[in-house]
Design a protein around this motif. Sequence first.
Motif, PDB file in Angstrom:
ATOM      1  N   PRO A 160       0.814  -1.219   0.000  1.00 50.28           N
ATOM      2  CA  PRO A 160       0.000   0.000   0.000  1.00 50.28           C
ATOM      3  C   PRO A 160       0.848   1.270   0.000  1.00 50.28           C
ATOM      4  N   SER A 162       0.488   4.313   1.790  1.00 51.19           N
ATOM      5  CA  SER A 162       0.637   5.256   2.899  1.00 51.19           C
ATOM      6  C   SER A 162       1.218   4.530   4.101  1.00 51.19           C
ATOM      7  N   ALA A 163       1.950   5.283   4.891  1.00 46.09           N
ATOM      8  CA  ALA A 163       2.687   4.681   6.002  1.00 46.09           C
ATOM      9  C   ALA A 163       1.771   3.938   6.980  1.00 46.09           C
ATOM     10  N   TRP A 166       1.038   0.133   6.991  1.00 43.73           N
ATOM     11  CA  TRP A 166       2.084  -0.821   7.383  1.00 43.73           C
ATOM     12  C   TRP A 166       2.193  -0.954   8.893  1.00 43.73           C
ATOM     13  N   ASP A 167       1.473  -0.106   9.632  1.00 47.15           N
ATOM     14  CA  ASP A 167       1.537  -0.079  11.090  1.00 47.15           C
ATOM     15  C   ASP A 167       0.328  -0.841  11.636  1.00 47.15           C
ATOM     16  N   ILE A 211       8.447  -5.855   8.688  1.00 51.69           N
ATOM     17  CA  ILE A 211       7.294  -5.355   9.438  1.00 51.69           C
ATOM     18  C   ILE A 211       6.755  -6.463  10.336  1.00 51.69           C
ATOM     19  N   ASP A 212       5.893  -6.082  11.257  1.00 57.12           N
ATOM     20  CA  ASP A 212       5.286  -7.082  12.150  1.00 57.12           C
ATOM     21  C   ASP A 212       4.050  -7.719  11.510  1.00 57.12           C
TER      22      ASP A 212
END
Lengths: 397, 397, 397, 397
Positions: A160, A162-163, A166-167, A211-212
Amino acid sequence: MTTGHRVAMLGTGLIGDFYTMTLHGQRSRDRVEVVYSRSTERGAAFQQRWGVANATTSIAEAVGHADVDAVVIGLPNHMHEEAVAAAVGVGKPVLCTKPLGRTAEEARRILDLVESAGVFGGYLEDLVYTPKTVKALDSVRAGAIGDVMWVRSRETHPGPHSAWFWDADQAGGGCIIDLGCHCIEIIRSYVGKGNRPVEVMCWSDTLVHPIDAEDNAIALVKFESGAIGQFEVSWAFRGGMDLRDEVAGTEGTVWANHFLRTGLEMFSSGAGGSYVAEKSETESGWLFPVADEAADLGYVNMFSDMFDAIDEGREPIETFYDGYVVNAVMDACFRSSASRAWEPVELDWRGGTTARLAKPARVEDGLTVIKEEHLPDGRRKLILKDPATGKFVDRIM
Amino acid sequence: MTTGHRVAMLGTGLIGDFYTMTLHGQRSRDRVEVVYSRSTERGAAFQQRWGVANATTSIAEAVGHADVDAVVIGLPNHMHEEAVAAAVGVGKPVLCTKPLGRTAEEARRILDLVESAGVFGGYLEDLVYTPKTVKALDSVRAGAIGDVMWVRSRETHPGPHSAWFWDADQAGGGCIIDLGCHCIEIIRSYVGKGNRPVEVMCWSDTLVHPIDAEDNAIALVKFESGAIGQFEVSWAFRGGMDLRDEVAGTEGTVWANHFLRTGLEMFSSGAGGSYVAEKSETESGWLFPVADEAADLGYVNMFSDMFDAIDEGREPIETFYDGYVVNAVMDACFRSSASRAWEPVELDWRGGTTARLAKPARVEDGLTVIKEEHLPDGRRKLILKDPATGKFVDRIM
Amino acid sequence: MTTGHRVAMLGTGLIGDFYTMTLHGQRSRDRVEVVYSRSTERGAAFQQRWGVANATTSIAEAVGHADVDAVVIGLPNHMHEEAVAAAVGVGKPVLCTKPLGRTAEEARRILDLVESAGVFGGYLEDLVYTPKTVKALDSVRAGAIGDVMWVRSRETHPGPHSAWFWDADQAGGGCIIDLGCHCIEIIRSYVGKGNRPVEVMCWSDTLVHPIDAEDNAIALVKFESGAIGQFEVSWAFRGGMDLRDEVAGTEGTVWANHFLRTGLEMFSSGAGGSYVAEKSETESGWLFPVADEAADLGYVNMFSDMFDAIDEGREPIETFYDGYVVNAVMDACFRSSASRAWEPVELDWRGGTTARLAKPARVEDGLTVIKEEHLPDGRRKLILKDPATGKFVDRIM
Amino acid sequence: MTTGHRVAMLGTGLIGDFYTMTLHGQRSRDRVEVVYSRSTERGAAFQQRWGVANATTSIAEAVGHADVDAVVIGLPNHMHEEAVAAAVGVGKPVLCTKPLGRTAEEARRILDLVESAGVFGGYLEDLVYTPKTVKALDSVRAGAIGDVMWVRSRETHPGPHSAWFWDADQAGGGCIIDLGCHCIEIIRSYVGKGNRPVEVMCWSDTLVHPIDAEDNAIALVKFESGAIGQFEVSWAFRGGMDLRDEVAGTEGTVWANHFLRTGLEMFSSGAGGSYVAEKSETESGWLFPVADEAADLGYVNMFSDMFDAIDEGREPIETFYDGYVVNAVMDACFRSSASRAWEPVELDWRGGTTARLAKPARVEDGLTVIKEEHLPDGRRKLILKDPATGKFVDRIM
């Protein structure tokens, strides 16, 4: 014909752009009157980009604006509940982007907000509204492929834009939350939205990103009719955005390719250069441009249904209840991925019951016909089962 | 150049026809000298169809024939062990159709037969040899798509063409045994045959046929590298034979369509009429003929490899050990389908170890680059992760 | 089964490689025994590449070699006549690459050489032998698409691979001579080789290359039956080799795509890298590899037919007479391009006559049915013509 | 945002339905207020079908209606001039379906009507507005494929849906008039509408229908730049509606398939049954439904452009002048078909001049580079021309 709707657009990211491009497109009577952004700068840029009269950094101000009669939410997942609450607070119809919540629990609270207030809630699941899906669903509902046995819905791309996606805290997960929600609703549409999703088996892994959250997942969703849904989602696919659905029915098949192979193909040495499509990786070589993304991704049909539903006082095709069901299925996916077993879909089901899918057996001379086949030499062969003995025999015709 | 091989063909069904069509095709030096059938009538018809000198209803006579130097087995699954034993007994190279056994235990005994006797054993898994698969594997092995993350192999059609396939006792199962064996070996070829299949999750059901065996199944196969294989098999697909493989790698993608969409398309009102392809359902409307089935299904490449391997004293690409591994994976599928959980693949593994698949991370200004993307307006956006804080940020370039 | 043929290969260019790859492929009994090249160095490289026992720079020595029983010519166009004469001189079967001559006059002399000597002459027009063409021709001849009305044959790519092709003196022309010869024979095969090509209308131009010969051409070829052939050839196409045939018949349609869209698709970031296909322009992005070029371009079927024909004492499917007809059509193309008018095809026709294509008219209530159509709302409409008055009427059913 | 347009729809045939479906679609502000039909019955049915307030059998009454501010003509070709005159007489913007006239002379008179009265005239050439064409034209104009060398536009189907199309007097011709007009304008859009069509070569024939008009035609249109357009039209195609465009440029390629292969594919045994697409021939077997015909055929984009142009006081993309140019090219086609020679396009040209298309030559070591190619073995080859001697040489790198 009404005079059209005046919209508060909450959010100025890629989805806000797509929504506004759609609302302002093709002789529409609807317009964005106010835009909300957390950032003054992004709000101003959006105003200029789309010719929007007002901008604000206050959700309350946006939804409460006197010129506004409908609220569209295009915000990160963790802000949906707050934004819906604000719209419900001023009693205005609210359309919320997918997924409805980060969990079924959150989605349920969001659903309760609109239902207890009696406010219109529309779930902006665009991919159920793509022209191909709409056309295919018409045929499927007309019986053209018989009972649906299996649906594959695949959405994969290189990740994707936008940041916050990923969070895992803001998003509620990785590619399951981002893409799986689309697939689940596409699958439900084909097997029938009254067909209860019973249990789920899911594999997920983080294969290539630091990433987690999961960047790859596959899930099987079993429905009450016996039909099986299969979704494949990935943030690690190479080659653009792979958006395909396949359906197997007892009487037929549907294949829908929404993005990479739609009949528009281009080779370019790289001269000139131009935008190809969302998530395309290259501007030279063989390219597969998407003709009209807003239409082809379903946004046009979706907003028509939503505003027509408001005008006609009916429910839209996609409601907040649908969003809640999708979250419930995704919750089961996450549980299954952890438990490594089939997990029940836990939800407050309103859809009634669906009979086991079936195909009537053909009988000849007291024997059950299992299959009739053409051989290369032109002969026909019947494969028959004796119901008494359970034995199978070939009979060449 | 040797003078070619003289073959005993055991079995006169569809697969025997395909094998013989291939062996007698295109300037080949190899010929079927003896055919064995359980039925005198079918043996005689086969002799006439293919110009074969000798026919017999005795396996021992067929494999022991003085003119024969190689044995090809195209018999129902429950007869493989007996037939291999006969060939091994006379010390002649033996090529056995897929699956090798009905279970890993049976396959293991068959494998032991050739290995303890030091006889050549070739596993006739044709779909690993299709021209498209061979070409794609060359590219994958050259690194063109990076590390393989996911392989989908799909084989579905309206059901097999002989009674014994539908009888779980003779066949050892339903569509998993019939079709899944192909898919598993295709998946292994893409992820690397030295990449150990670790565990399996499988769903199967009997959705539309009045039979005991499964007519639909989906399985996930997890490999030591972290790669995931996915197979979809069905005897209830409508529209012909759907034979497709898809591969996702860290640097690329492969899509291979072997049957229904190969660039040969025909519309016919139904006039004239002619054979279209194995398992096609219709002879009018839009048709998708297969150009050269023996070549396109891999039989030509397969027998070339087998006989060249015999001539050169090397192993073929597909050995009885491969057949045994495939059976071990299918055993795990059946166990998983029953236990509704991931099941380990139990086998005597000879393939060594494979490292976890990976993609090196890119770092810019001390931040990890998660993604770089083109926006519709031409801008580029970097999504970055701060390794210290775990926070994600967008940076528009 | 004979012991196979021992070949003198004249020429070591790309076509010599493809021919030899084919002759030495897939369990073949045939082998190249001698290679002729004008250059000692290229001959030696070829010997090593393909394991050929003998090399020479003398055509006479090559064709006269005691181990040789058949001659294959893969030389530039201006050397065909000399090479055929040499083979005929030693009385050995001769297979000549396309085009047969640079003009019909030259082709006629080459034809006369084999015919007056009673030597076997095979015309190596491979594209008539591609698996897809063979399969489609079978269906067309079985009547599946009715009478053929129109054939489009297209061969375009970014230009040939050896200097002599670009030199009109050696080649006899530009892309018409290089590619049009294929298209004409494909068209003839679909409309029927007994269907006389009557006249030709051709446009050609040199659009982008600094050469004298044409780099683009389109021609219409009218046949005795009324059927129209259309070929499109270009040395300026971007994106690889576009090799497609389309056929419209009174009862159906055929579309054959031989190269760029065959069901094998790959995306690569450019990692690894590997050969994609003849004339592909790129090794990254979306790629369309050709699975097995020798087979897919028809070489395998072609040599099988040629050697089988020699062994069986029959004519091959493609004879020197066919090559002569093709040259006669190309001559008319060049004349038409210059005169800007339809030009007759001047040739010694041996194919007999063909009736005008037709579709029997359907009559209802004394009116001629022009068309029957489904409307979007499900109604059916008949369009009828009154034979007496010539008036047309709609009748909704 | 204006309040939208109130339209008089002249004509109630298939095109009137498509136009009205579009005007009333997707949140549009525009509405049909009056419908004109020659038949009271068809007018009434249309009223009911689309919820139109008024119906009349008088063109004057329709265009003069007080609620009407724009006129849309969907009548047979021989009625266009009369209808445009009526609209111009009341000074209202007029949008006319294709072709503008039956001849360039008639089209010229129609053009003069709007121009001398200063009335807005929009030419309803929908296929220039399909989403794929719009997207592809954007890329072509951005230079992504370099200079356009060749455009193929093909429209073929099993014949039109109303009796008058088949009557050459009312229609002005056969499939050239019906379908060629689309192709010509598509071709002009790709080569540049300022690129003068200079001359035309056309073949036409009546192959299978008992009519006077042509049911098959192929034409070449040469433009001032040297670019060549090619159209293929037929009323005898089997398999549905084949609507494809192909473009070759010096730097790239475009392929657009608008109907039969768009990524939506369905197999049906014939159960249920449903509308597939305009001119589809069957409802079972493999089907290729069109997702959203009004959008996919360009009607949505077209009416948006037309009404936006009226609102903004600008010219639409397609004007009556364009319609006149198209008629002039078709006139030349009919002349060429009769004279069997290239015929000049006679027209009052307003588009200026266009330079000869070109590709800059690359020079290396004083030699002109003709081609650079990859060989199967990985080597690269330059083909060079010595400008002094005119000789061509290969150089392997």
